[in-house]
Design a protein around this motif. Structure first.
Motif, PDB file in Angstrom:
ATOM      1  N   ALA B 100     -36.092 -74.120   2.006  1.00 52.11           N
ATOM      2  CA  ALA B 100     -35.511 -74.360   0.684  1.00 52.11           C
ATOM      3  C   ALA B 100     -34.193 -75.112   0.808  1.00 52.11           C
ATOM      4  CB  ALA B 100     -35.297 -73.042  -0.049  1.00 52.11           C
ATOM      5  N   ALA B 101     -33.394 -74.745   1.815  1.00 52.65           N
ATOM      6  CA  ALA B 101     -32.072 -75.354   1.969  1.00 52.65           C
ATOM      7  C   ALA B 101     -32.203 -76.829   2.335  1.00 52.65           C
ATOM      8  CB  ALA B 101     -31.281 -74.613   3.031  1.00 52.65           C
ATOM      9  N   THR B 106     -30.827 -81.732   0.199  1.00 50.98           N
ATOM     10  CA  THR B 106     -31.048 -83.184   0.179  1.00 50.98           C
ATOM     11  C   THR B 106     -31.239 -83.676  -1.252  1.00 50.98           C
ATOM     12  OG1 THR B 106     -32.234 -82.839   2.236  1.00 50.98           O
ATOM     13  CG2 THR B 106     -32.386 -85.020   1.262  1.00 50.98           C
ATOM     14  N   ILE B 107     -32.114 -82.996  -1.978  1.00 50.74           N
ATOM     15  CA  ILE B 107     -32.385 -83.407  -3.363  1.00 50.74           C
ATOM     16  C   ILE B 107     -31.115 -83.318  -4.206  1.00 50.74           C
ATOM     17  CG2 ILE B 107     -33.571 -82.713  -5.485  1.00 50.74           C
ATOM     18  CD1 ILE B 107     -35.960 -81.980  -3.828  1.00 50.74           C
ATOM     19  N   GLY B 108     -30.397 -82.198  -4.066  1.00 46.29           N
ATOM     20  CA  GLY B 108     -29.173 -81.999  -4.847  1.00 46.29           C
ATOM     21  C   GLY B 108     -28.121 -83.046  -4.515  1.00 46.29           C
ATOM     22  N   ALA B 111     -29.084 -86.382  -6.115  1.00 45.68           N
ATOM     23  CA  ALA B 111     -28.856 -86.346  -7.567  1.00 45.68           C
ATOM     24  C   ALA B 111     -27.371 -86.412  -7.874  1.00 45.68           C
ATOM     25  CB  ALA B 111     -29.474 -85.085  -8.165  1.00 45.68           C
ATOM     26  N   GLY B 112     -26.581 -85.619  -7.147  1.00 45.56           N
ATOM     27  CA  GLY B 112     -25.153 -85.560  -7.430  1.00 45.56           C
ATOM     28  C   GLY B 112     -24.417 -86.835  -7.063  1.00 45.56           C
ATOM     29  N   TYR B 113     -24.769 -87.424  -5.924  1.00 43.21           N
ATOM     30  CA  TYR B 113     -24.002 -88.576  -5.449  1.00 43.21           C
ATOM     31  C   TYR B 113     -24.341 -89.833  -6.232  1.00 43.21           C
ATOM     32  CZ  TYR B 113     -21.797 -91.930  -2.335  1.00 43.21           C
ATOM     33  OH  TYR B 113     -21.005 -92.929  -1.837  1.00 43.21           O
ATOM     34  N   TYR B 114     -25.638 -90.053  -6.477  1.00 46.07           N
ATOM     35  CA  TYR B 114     -26.011 -91.299  -7.150  1.00 46.07           C
ATOM     36  C   TYR B 114     -25.895 -91.215  -8.660  1.00 46.07           C
ATOM     37  CZ  TYR B 114     -27.285 -93.042  -2.630  1.00 46.07           C
ATOM     38  OH  TYR B 114     -27.220 -93.451  -1.332  1.00 46.07           O
ATOM     39  N   ARG B 166     -29.618 -77.231  -7.234  1.00 43.01           N
ATOM     40  CA  ARG B 166     -28.709 -77.174  -8.372  1.00 43.01           C
ATOM     41  C   ARG B 166     -27.268 -76.939  -7.943  1.00 43.01           C
ATOM     42  NH1 ARG B 166     -30.488 -77.229 -13.316  1.00 43.01           N
ATOM     43  NH2 ARG B 166     -32.720 -76.942 -13.499  1.00 43.01           N
ATOM     44  N   ILE B 167     -27.092 -75.985  -7.051  1.00 44.33           N
ATOM     45  CA  ILE B 167     -25.730 -75.648  -6.638  1.00 44.33           C
ATOM     46  C   ILE B 167     -25.095 -76.833  -5.914  1.00 44.33           C
ATOM     47  CG2 ILE B 167     -24.368 -74.132  -5.157  1.00 44.33           C
ATOM     48  CD1 ILE B 167     -26.496 -71.970  -5.817  1.00 44.33           C
TER      49      ILE B 167
END
Lengths: 317, 288
Positions: B100-101, B106-108, B111-114, B166-167
């Motif tokens: 999960a981590a 990676t996904i988070g 999403a956050g950076y781009y 999400r976090i």
């Protein structure tokens, strides 16, 4: 001699909900080596955006930038790398401009690591030298930003900007987050560095007393446009634009016997989103004359090296 | 305040370790976790009996010199089963969390950076993902892939992705807007370096804490799957499954559920406390 930095008709627009925000709209100026250009204006007038755009931290919408005579408007990757060694920035907030997880020396050394021209030992040596230059004690080498006060933090920011020996530094309100006594220290440090290293500054601020002290030339911005530009002494003696006049009248005099009558600017700030042509200060101007002011305003050289963009400047002065 | 200076330079790892060492609860937890890991590895040598050795004459036997924690219905030694069970439970908790981590972070981060459309699309997908009850998703995935411990780990890991994603995203969003990121750009640091040196170290702390909590949750979820026959397959012992098996006879033979339950509790608590300590140790602002 070519100017160190020449900006021609620079524009930076942002697409936002409801239209296009004209953050910087047709700014032109030149800056010589070792000189300081003060940029003043109220919050949201685009002065910070101007600095970031010149440094290519934001993309340019249109216009041209020349650095040492070379067109740097759209540099490729390699040119940009070289450019950033010559142009640096000092930030407003010394709290958010330093990575809380990096020590003072790590922060100052990072530009040197990125440059990759020195051995590790040379970098340590250089970092020590830089800390000494900006007046940071050597024992703060491994201190974290949260262990320092605002003034010392800002010194770290200055040292980081100096690390690559730039020729031009954008100072984005570097003292407005500091106490007055610390402000003086940082400003004097910047002036000393300029004298020693011949750096040119673009000093962005809303604090007029600071800008008077530090600048050679001053540019007054209003909603993305330059409304007046003159040498520091000239501008303070003979402000020509109604907005500049109002701004200067707001400076507090340290003499209680001197009566000052501030010109109160009324009305609301025009929205910078999809602005109409014509003078943007019109709605708040004491001298506004609807017919004439609706025309686009042209920057005129009313006196030698004193530019103003106001159609009524001749009549009202 | 600013008079304090650290005269000797340490690496980041050494510095974090030095801070962690001062946190007693975290150190005890670390010790317990290492002990559990060692027990799991050396179960073959430590366990007094094989985990599946049955002796019906010992059904529900009380604790004795031969069987320290007693025996279960089929007369299997509880202590041995708990020792072997550590393997399955640890694998479940740590394995599922790791899956999960890796995917979630990676996904988070992306999403956050781009930001922008990338962010919107990824996060809406996560919304859809999370609208399915987590345990239902685990059960479905595990059932589709077939009952085994490996598949249970995969199922839980996949079902748990949205949490860390999400976090991580929220945490990156707060860091990304700060001026030191811009300062890094101004000194020619590339995207990769900015993410590695400036964003991740400032954004990872909440994720680490939530992951340690996830380990505990995943151990429990794994126990649930084992209970309905989708996790560890009998006779392989698993703590959660042991508790489940014992629930019918809880009134008469309470210790049967108590011992594996205690093991789950100690493991979960240790991971949580270690996570708390790690978060504090990673933050130089909390000087200790």
């Amino acid at each position: 001699m070519t100017a160190l930095l020449e900006v021609k008709n620079l524009k930076k627009y942002f697409t936002v909900k409801g239209g296009v925000l004209h953050a910087v709209d047709g700014i032109s100026f030149t800056l010589d080596k070792g000189k300081t250009l003060g940029v003043v204006g109220e919050s949201g007038c685009g002065k910070t955006t101007l600095g970031r755009t010149i440094l290519h931290l934001l993309d340019i919408t249109s216009g041209q930038i020349f650095f040492e005579g070379k067109d740097i408007t759209r540099p490729n990757k390699k040119e940009l790398r070289a450019l950033r060694e010559d142009m640096q920035i000092i930030f407003q907030d010394p709290y958010s401009s330093l990575n809380p997880r990096k020590t003072v020396s790590e922060t100052i050394m990072e530009p040197l690591i990125m440059q990759g021209k020195m051995t590790k030992a040379e970098m340590w040596e250089e970092t020590k030298k830089l800390m000494d230059t900006v007046g940071l004690a050597e024992r703060l080498y491994n201190a974290y930003p949260h262990e320092l006060d605002g003034g010392r933090r800002q010194r770290v920011g200055v040292a980081r900007a100096l690390a690559l020996k730039p020729k031009f530094i954008v100072c984005d309100e570097p003292v407005s987050a500091l106490d007055v006594s610390i402000q003086a220290q940082i400003i004097n440090l910047l002036l000393d560095l300029q004298e020693e290293l011949g750096i040119a500054y673009m000093f962005v601020t809303h604090d007029l007393s600071v800008v008077k002290y530090i600048s050679d030339d001053i540019m007054v911005m209003y909603l993305g446009q330059m409304v007046e530009k003159a040498s520091s002494s000239e501008l303070f003696q003979k402000p020509l634009h109604p907005y500049t006049q109002a701004l200067l009248s707001a400076i507090l005099e340290p003499d209680i016997h001197k009566k000052t009558k501030p010109i109160i600017v009324q009305g609301e700030l025009t929205s910078p989103i999809n602005p109409k042509p014509g003078c943007r200060f019109m709605n708040r101007c004491r001298f506004a004359e609807p017919k004439k002011c609706r025309e686009p305003q042209v920057l005129e050289e009313l006196y030698p090296n004193h530019f103003v963009a106001c159609c009524r400047s001749k009549e009202i002065n | 305040m600013s008079e304090i200076a650290i005269s000797k330079r340490r690496s980041r790892f050494a510095e974090t370790w030095r801070r962690l060492k001062k946190n007693k609860a975290a150190m005890i937890s670390l010790f317990v976790i290492i002990a559990i890991i060692l027990i799991a590895i050396f179960a073959d040598f430590l366990a007094p009996y094989p985990y599946d050795l049955q002796d019906y004459s010992l059904s529900y036997a009380k604790s004795s010199r031969e069987h320290l924690l007693g025996c279960d219905k089929l007369g299997r030694d509880i202590l041995s089963r708990i020792i072997y069970g550590a393997r399955q439970s640890l694998q479940l908790g740590v394995g599922a969390t790791a899956i999960a981590a890796c995917i979630g972070i990676t996904i988070g981060s992306i999403a956050g950076y781009y930001g922008g459309w990338t962010d919107i699309i990824i996060m809406r997908l996560m919304d859809i993902y999370q609208s399915i009850p987590m345990f239902m998703l685990c059960v479905t995935l595990a059932a589709v892939m077939g009952p085994s411990l490996k598949n249970a780990i995969l199922a839980i890991g996949i079902a748990m992705i949205p949490g860390p994603a999400r976090i991580m995203r929220a945490s990156i969003l707060t860091v990304r807007g700060q001026e030191f990121i811009e300062a890094a750009k101004a000194i020619n640091a590339g995207s990769f370096r900015i993410i590695r040196e400036h964003i991740i170290p400032n954004a990872i702390a909440p994720v680490i804490v939530s992951l340690t909590m996830n380990i505990s949750m995943n151990i429990l979820a794994g126990a649930g799957l084992s209970f309905i026959g989708l996790g560890a397959q009998p006779p392989i012992p698993e703590w959660g499954a042991m508790v489940s098996e014992a629930r019918h006879v809880m009134r008469d033979h309470g210790t049967l559920a108590l011992y594996p339950g205690l093991c789950i509790m100690i493991t979960v608590l240790s991971f949580s406390l270690l996570g708390d300590g790690l978060r504090d140790a990673l933050d130089p602002r909390l000087r200790n």
